[in-house]
Design a protein around this motif. Structure first.
Motif, PDB file in Angstrom:
ATOM      1  N   LEU A 337       8.156   6.094  10.281  1.00 56.27           N
ATOM      2  CA  LEU A 337       6.518   6.618  10.548  1.00 56.27           C
ATOM      3  C   LEU A 337       5.862   6.689   9.218  1.00 56.27           C
ATOM      4  CD1 LEU A 337       7.898   9.504  12.949  1.00 56.27           C
ATOM      5  CD2 LEU A 337       6.099   8.027  13.176  1.00 56.27           C
ATOM      6  N   TYR A 338       6.526   7.009   8.270  1.00 55.38           N
ATOM      7  CA  TYR A 338       5.576   6.978   6.769  1.00 55.38           C
ATOM      8  C   TYR A 338       5.135   5.803   6.709  1.00 55.38           C
ATOM      9  CZ  TYR A 338       4.806   7.826   1.934  1.00 55.38           C
ATOM     10  OH  TYR A 338       4.119   7.909   0.621  1.00 55.38           O
ATOM     11  N   SER A 340       4.396   3.413   8.805  1.00 51.47           N
ATOM     12  CA  SER A 340       3.279   3.164   9.683  1.00 51.47           C
ATOM     13  C   SER A 340       2.164   3.784   9.538  1.00 51.47           C
ATOM     14  CB  SER A 340       3.944   3.726  11.215  1.00 51.47           C
ATOM     15  OG  SER A 340       3.064   3.611  12.275  1.00 51.47           O
ATOM     16  N   GLY A 341       2.297   5.077   8.895  1.00 53.56           N
ATOM     17  CA  GLY A 341       0.925   5.811   8.698  1.00 53.56           C
ATOM     18  C   GLY A 341       0.284   5.055   7.347  1.00 53.56           C
ATOM     19  N   LEU A 342       0.974   4.607   6.491  1.00 51.78           N
ATOM     20  CA  LEU A 342       0.276   3.933   5.332  1.00 51.78           C
ATOM     21  C   LEU A 342      -0.212   2.789   5.755  1.00 51.78           C
ATOM     22  CD1 LEU A 342       3.175   4.093   2.616  1.00 51.78           C
ATOM     23  CD2 LEU A 342       0.853   5.365   2.585  1.00 51.78           C
ATOM     24  N   ALA A 343       0.461   2.001   6.669  1.00 51.02           N
ATOM     25  CA  ALA A 343      -0.194   0.661   7.376  1.00 51.02           C
ATOM     26  C   ALA A 343      -1.591   1.118   7.951  1.00 51.02           C
ATOM     27  CB  ALA A 343       0.831   0.147   8.188  1.00 51.02           C
ATOM     28  N   GLY A 344      -1.455   2.156   8.749  1.00 53.02           N
ATOM     29  CA  GLY A 344      -2.485   2.434   9.777  1.00 53.02           C
ATOM     30  C   GLY A 344      -3.768   2.900   8.872  1.00 53.02           C
ATOM     31  N   GLN A 345      -3.473   3.480   7.632  1.00 51.75           N
ATOM     32  CA  GLN A 345      -4.452   4.151   6.746  1.00 51.75           C
ATOM     33  C   GLN A 345      -5.108   3.023   6.125  1.00 51.75           C
ATOM     34  OE1 GLN A 345      -3.127   6.017   3.139  1.00 51.75           O
ATOM     35  NE2 GLN A 345      -5.047   7.249   3.008  1.00 51.75           N
ATOM     36  N   GLY A 346      -4.403   1.668   5.944  1.00 55.20           N
ATOM     37  CA  GLY A 346      -5.034   0.593   5.550  1.00 55.20           C
ATOM     38  C   GLY A 346      -6.078  -0.006   6.445  1.00 55.20           C
ATOM     39  N   VAL A 356      -3.551   9.724  10.304  1.00 52.56           N
ATOM     40  CA  VAL A 356      -2.968   8.485  10.974  1.00 52.56           C
ATOM     41  C   VAL A 356      -1.554   8.656  11.525  1.00 52.56           C
ATOM     42  CG1 VAL A 356      -2.467   5.992  10.603  1.00 52.56           C
ATOM     43  CG2 VAL A 356      -4.650   7.172   9.594  1.00 52.56           C
ATOM     44  N   THR A 357      -0.921   9.005  10.685  1.00 56.05           N
ATOM     45  CA  THR A 357       0.484   9.305  10.923  1.00 56.05           C
ATOM     46  C   THR A 357       0.763  10.244  12.489  1.00 56.05           C
ATOM     47  OG1 THR A 357       1.220   9.323   8.900  1.00 56.05           O
ATOM     48  CG2 THR A 357       3.002  10.333  10.407  1.00 56.05           C
ATOM     49  N   LEU A 358      -0.280  11.085  12.633  1.00 52.99           N
ATOM     50  CA  LEU A 358      -0.319  12.010  13.699  1.00 52.99           C
ATOM     51  C   LEU A 358      -0.543  11.490  15.002  1.00 52.99           C
ATOM     52  CD1 LEU A 358      -1.357  15.436  12.059  1.00 52.99           C
ATOM     53  CD2 LEU A 358       0.755  15.007  12.841  1.00 52.99           C
ATOM     54  N   ILE A 359      -1.539  10.487  14.841  1.00 53.38           N
ATOM     55  CA  ILE A 359      -2.354   9.782  15.701  1.00 53.38           C
ATOM     56  C   ILE A 359      -1.284   8.651  16.282  1.00 53.38           C
ATOM     57  CG2 ILE A 359      -4.099   7.802  16.411  1.00 53.38           C
ATOM     58  CD1 ILE A 359      -5.869   9.345  14.404  1.00 53.38           C
ATOM     59  N   LEU A 360      -0.645   7.966  15.340  1.00 49.96           N
ATOM     60  CA  LEU A 360       0.455   6.992  15.571  1.00 49.96           C
ATOM     61  C   LEU A 360       1.626   7.609  16.177  1.00 49.96           C
ATOM     62  CD1 LEU A 360       0.141   4.499  12.656  1.00 49.96           C
ATOM     63  CD2 LEU A 360      -0.241   4.089  15.103  1.00 49.96           C
ATOM     64  N   GLY A 361       1.905   8.802  15.872  1.00 50.73           N
ATOM     65  CA  GLY A 361       3.208   9.626  16.365  1.00 50.73           C
ATOM     66  C   GLY A 361       2.998   9.856  17.914  1.00 50.73           C
TER      67      GLY A 361
END
Length: 579
Positions: A337-338, A340-346, A356-361
């Motif tokens: 998840l961490y 995923s959040g880093l990639a989403g922030q990219g 971003v982590t909450l959205i993907l969560g």
């Protein structure tokens, strides 16, 4: 490209996030760090799924023992000779290096794919952990592809929500806790398999005792890795087992995801240390989980194709097994998840990683309700590798081959143009792989090597035609100046970090706590060996097994109390020493 002054470059460096800079010499780690990390990450709740999957695929026992050895050796060599060299030479994560080489659309697409991939992996881990809690609360097993009981839905939603919140806001604390789980998880997997071997032996030979290695092979071939699927069809071949074992981590080695980890290695040979994860996790744990899965399925009269990891662990380790599944699944879910959040922030740099982590969560929590995701985990990671390894091929070509062929690394950024060759060299091999899979021409487990290899010449050919053959002296000079000023910046950072101080905690109680958890694991292991070799009949075996369950449960509590207490003491001592 305008020429920057030293002052402008220094301001640029100070304004960048640490993830966007090369790792400094003062931030590097020794070999023990990487051996522990790979062992901890690759001995997790998913190993129950992998082990059972090979049984369900109809693997033969000799093919499993040989095929997993070869496949995991190929994975280790891939980490050593593909990932580690480029990681230690650039000191960059794959995300940063790809942004410099391809930039723009390619990086955003890659980050988007990674965000989805790691979110799906997290969902599978949450479901795996929920199978253990399901046993505690008495919900029926979830044998369909979708949830069949409201209790499981509530449990998965609650567990998923907690996992997402921890990944978003409390990841550091969880990462500390996860760092001590590796030795215990390895012991749990090994002992679980040992404890259930007598039950399998009794079902095959009429006696729970083992007299020789050949008898072990006979039992494994008759009751576990039989060479046929549960429906009676011919099982997966030796080549298939090698392919799956090599492909399971292809996104990390050939796809270069683990540049993010190995950029902290002092030497490129540290890539060999991935062997702790490949052979303790993807060999020992997979074989052991196969034995556990086959025995548990027989005990509870359920097909191994649908039996849950929680049920498998409970039959092998009692309540300690449920803890194994929960912790193994939870720590893996939060780590991914961490990521995923880093990639989403990219993709959306204007948003914080937490948001971003909450959205993907939200996607993760919903996906965790569907058990088919974790049951197809072996194929899932294989498909992930096929999609991501072309990026590894592109960066290998950019880093090593373009300069050797008289072309310019980072040419697209220097030229100020979109790196269309990267998009083509990524998209064409993946499209061909999809067509191959749809037509049934080649199994998925054999596809990642040709996809990886095809991306390399494609990128070179397209890059030469679109600008890589030209020279960009201003851009190269700017990058040279940037690298020189980064070294100066790291020198200043190293001086501020006061790394010369001795932060080793040599206090007596800290040393005693380490001895306690080591002895504790030895006692748990000895208990499993006692069950295996000193159970002359089935009634005695059941008595010894129940005793082992008590030892494993009590030992688990003692282990985590001692290990976590020691960790907190060491961190507290280090803070005071540096202060």
């Amino acid at each position: 490209m305008a020429e920057n002054t030293v002052e402008q470059v220094d301001r640029q460096i100070e304004g960048l996030d640490a993830e966007q800079l090369p790792v400094g010499e003062h931030e590097l780690h020794g070999p023990g760090h990487f051996g522990g990390l790979y062992a901890a990450e690759n001995v997790a709740g998913t190993e129950f799924v992998f082990g059972a999957t090979f049984v369900a695929l109809g693997a033969g026992v000799v093919d499993v023992l040989i095929g997993l050895a070869i496949g995991n050796l190929l994975a280790v060599l891939s980490f050593r000779f593909i990932t580690a060299p480029i990681a230690t030479q650039t000191r960059l994560s794959v995300y940063t290096y790809l942004d410099r080489a391809a930039g723009g659309l390619t990086s955003k697409l890659y980050n988007g794919v990674n965000a989805v991939v790691f979110a799906v992996i997290s969902a599978a881990m949450i479901t795996v952990s929920a199978t253990a809690l399901r046993i505690i609360f008495g919900f029926p097993a979830q044998e369909e592809a979708y949830p069949t009981h409201w209790g499981f839905v509530v449990l998965a939603l609650a567990f998923g929500a907690v996992a997402v919140l921890v990944a978003a806001y409390g990841f550091n604390a969880l990462a500390e806790f996860a760092s001590i789980c590796g030795p215990w998880l390895m012991v749990m997997f090994a002992t679980g398999g040992l404890v259930l071997i007598p039950a399998l032996a009794d079902s095959v030979t009429g006696s729970p005792t083992l007299s020789s290695w050949s008898e072990f092979i006979e039992i494994g071939g008759s009751a576990v890795f039989t060479g046929t699927t549960p429906s009676g069809e011919a099982g997966i071949t030796l080549v298939g087992i090698i392919g799956y074992a090599w492909a399971a981590n292809s996104f990390a080695h050939a796809g270069l995801i683990d540049m993010s980890l190995l950029r902290y290695a002092k030497k490129s040979w540290y890539g060999y240390l991935s062997g702790t994860g490949m052979f303790l996790g993807h060999y020992m744990a997979w074989v052991s989980a196969g034995f556990m899965g086959a025995a548990a399925a027989a005990i509870v009269s359920t097909s191994i194709e649908v039996i849950e990891p929680g049920a498998v662990a409970f039959q092998a380790l009692g309540y300690a097994g449920l803890v194994t599944v929960v912790i193994g699944g939870w720590t893996t879910a939060n780590a991914n998840l961490y990521r995923s959040g880093l990639a989403g922030q990219g993709m959306f740099p204007q948003l914080s990683r937490q948001k971003v982590t909450l959205i993907l969560g939200a996607v993760v929590v919903v996906a965790a309700l569907f058990p088919f995701i974790y049951r197809g985990y072996l194929n899932l990671v294989t498909y992930i590798g096929i999609v991501l390894v072309p990026i590894g091929g592109i960066l290998i070509a950019e880093h090593y081959l373009l300069p050797r062929l008289g072309m310019t690394t980072f040419w697209a950024r220097y030229k100020g143009t979109r790196n269309t060759p990267a998009l083509l060299a990524w998209g064409i091999p993946v499209a061909l792989a999809v067509m191959t899979l749809v037509l049934g021409l080649v199994p998925a487990y054999l596809l990642f090597p040709p996809v990886f290899l095809l991306s390399i010449p494609l990128y070179i050919v397209f890059a030469r035609r679109m600008g890589a053959a030209e020279r960009y002296p201003e851009g190269e000079a700017a990058d040279k100046l940037f690298a020189e000023r980064v070294k100066v910046f790291h020198t200043e950072q190293a001086e501020k970090a006061a790394t010369g101080g001795d932060t080793t905690d040599r206090r007596t109680l800290t040393s005693v706590l380490k001895v306690v958890w080591i002895v504790d694991l030895v006692v748990i292991s000895a208990g499993a060996v006692f069950v295996l070799f000193f159970s002359p009949d089935f009634a005695t075996y059941l008595e010894h097994r129940d005793l082992f369950f008590w030892i494993a449960g009590t030992g688990t509590v003692i282990y985590f109390l001692a290990a976590y207490w020691r960790l907190r003491r060491m961190k507290s001592y280090a803070r005071r020493a540096l202060a």
